[in-house]
Every structure is written in structure tokens, then in C-alpha cells.
Design an enzyme around this catalytic site. Structure first.
Site, short mmCIF file in Angstrom:
data_model
loop_
_atom_site.label_atom_id
_atom_site.label_comp_id
_atom_site.label_asym_id
_atom_site.label_seq_id
_atom_site.Cartn_x
_atom_site.Cartn_y
_atom_site.Cartn_z
CE LYS A 11 0.71 1.33 4.49
NZ LYS A 11 1.25 2.65 4.93
CG ASP A 132 -0.97 -0.03 7.97
OD1 ASP A 132 -1.73 0.90 8.29
OD2 ASP A 132 0.25 0.14 7.75
#
Length: 288
Positions: A11, A132
Site C-alpha cells: 500500500k 494496517d
């Protein structure tokens, strides 16, 4: 079915804002995240106990291992898994590599054992492993808030590509947040405007709002700025550190331009990659 193969996407942070701190010390976040085509690959096979083969830390402290243990505890399954992990996402880069691996394990085991846990249930497990992980389970373009537990899908990014640079040194997430606490960043992103620009494909408009408050607090600000300038000088529309660092990325109109930038910058001691936005965090490749 005895084995499943998956890949877990890295990401990038378009924004990273800290909006406060909980009484327990956890930072409250507001971030726009994007999955990109840099992948770790996982193979999971049913086994009597948990084991992990990986080039890096293959112990119960690894997030993939923690995810497996947490999954079996939540699902009430007396089983195990033999995991093989091939890393491509660099460590201490701010690209969510460990969290992506944990997310892949949760999604993979849920499928492998036919546990039937919902995405929300998997995210609840993920929240106990890393901030996350809930996002990495779904991926794509998303607004992430709270301590990472509140994930709201956004309209997918329209167009664009990335050149990503990761120096040989890394930044500890704990150290990054500690540095911010000592020197808060006065500049904060306009998250709503950035999300609209992403959805509209207005890549030119991203730069003013691509703000990462941890970048300004970083003790490596000079080195990060050098990497940002390398990208901007080679045509990046905007450039920013992702997550807690140390990777820096530039936004380009298309993949060919991102690749051209990477080929110009490539040098010893600098990890480089050209990537595209992708719409999911975890992809099941095959099952046997």
C-alpha cells in the site's frame, strides 16, 4: 482443498494525518490509502501446527504467524498451517508488507478451512495484529480512520502509476510516531479534496493535499527530500513519503512514464519499482 496460493499487495499513503491520541496512547489516524502492484506471495497448506518458511523472521513474532494463531483462536478450529512466504515488499518502508502478509493469511485460512468468517470478522482479528491489517484485507482505494480499524472504501483511483524508491535504511514505525509526538507537523491534508481528485483522475491536483505528517517529523527529512526531488525532476506530478517511511513514491500519468523514471534513477543501494493502482488487497491465485 488442502492448499491455497495468494498474493498480498503493498500500500501507499496518499495522506497520513494524526487527529489525536487515545487515553491508552494509540494515535488516532485519518488516511487515504491505495493498494499497488507490488506483491508478497503466500502458499498455505493444512498442517497439524503452525509453521512458516520465509527469508525473513520466521518466528511467532512474524505478523503472518500471529495472524494464523489469531485466526484459529477466533474460528475455534483445532488446526494448523504450513506457510511459505516470498517477500517482494521491502521492510521498514511504510508500504504495509507485514500487514499485507497477515491479511493474506487471514483471508487464505478463512477460505482453506471454509470457516465462513465475514470480512468484518477478519478485520476485527486483523485489528489485534497491526493497524494496517484491516485495510490490507480489502485494499483498493480507501479512507482509513481511528487506529486503523475504520475502513471506508472510496471510488477507485482513476488512472495513474507510481515510481517507488526505498533506500537501504529503514524507519521504525514506533520511532516515527515518537518523533511526531515531540515535533507535531503543522501542515495537514485536505482529505476530502484529495479523494475527489483521485476519483476524477485529476492527478495534477493531488500535490497540495498529499500530506504525510510523519514525513515532517522524520529524522531523515533531508534524505527523504533528496528522493522526492529525484522523482519530481523526472516528471512526477507529486511525490511523498508513504506511511512511516522510508519509501518515497512519485505519481505519474501512466506506467510507462513511471518505468522510465525508475530506469533513470536505478542505482546500488536503492530499491526501485514501477507500480499501478490495484482494486484489492488480497488476491487468491489458485487452490488445490
Amino acid at each position: 482443498m488442502k492448499r491455497i496460493f495468494l498474493r498480498a499487495a503493498a500500500k501507499l499513503n496518499f495522506t497520513l494525518d494524526i487527529t489525536g491520541t487515545r487515553p491508552d496512547g494509540y494515535h488516532l489516524l485519518r488516511m487515504v490509502m491505495q493498494s499497488v502492484s507490488v506483491y508478497d506471495t503466500l502458499a498455505l497448506q493444512k498442517a497439524p501446527e503452525i509453521s512458516l518458511q520465509a527469508a525473513q523472521l520466521a518466528t511467532p513474532q512474524n505478523l503472518a504467524w500471529k495472524a494464523a494463531a489469531a485466526f484459529f483462536a477466533r474460528a475455534g478450529i483445532a488446526g494448523g498451517v504450513s506457510m511459505t512466504l516470498e517477500k517482494a515488499i521491502p521492510s521498514q518502508a511504510g508500504m504495509g508488507g507485514g500487514s499485507a502478509d497477515a491479511a493474506g493469511v487471514l483471508v487464505g485460512l478463512n477460505t482453506l478451512y471454509k470457516a465462513g468468517l465475514s470480512t468484518e470478522a477478519l478485520q476485527e482479528i486483523g485489528e489485534t495484529i497491526g493497524a494496517d491489517v484491516p485495510y490490507c484485507i480489502v485494499g483498493g482505494t480507501a479512507l482509513v480512520e481511528g487506529i486503523g480499524d475504520l475502513v471506508t472504501p472510496l471510488a477507485p483511483m482513476k488512472g495513474g502509476a507510481f515510481a517507488v524508491l526505498k533506500p537501504s535504511w529503514g524507519i521504525s514505525t514506533v520511532e516515527a510516531y515518537r518523533a511526531y509526538d515531540q515535533a507535531p507537523c503543522p501542515n495537514h491534508p485536505d482529505t476530502e479534496t484529495l479523494a475527489r481528485d483521485l476519483a476524477a483522475g485529476n492527478l495534477q491536483g493531488l500535490a497540495p493535499n498529499m500530506v504525510n505528517v510523519l514525513e515532517q517529523a522524520s529524522g531523515h527529512l533531508d534524505e527523504i527530500e533528496v528522493l522526492r526531488q529525484l522523482l519530481l525532476e523526472r516528471g512526477a506530478l507529486a511525490a511523498r513519503m508513504t506511511g512511516s517511511g522510508s519509501a518515497v513514491y512519485g505519481v505519474f500519468p501512466d506506467l510507462e512514464q513511471a518505468k522510465a523514471c525508475v530506469s533513470q534513477i536505478s542505482r546500488p543501494g536503492l530499491w526501485t519499482y514501477a507500480a499501478e493502482p490495484v482494486k484489492q488487497g488480497i488476491e487468491i491465485l489458485s487452490m488445490e
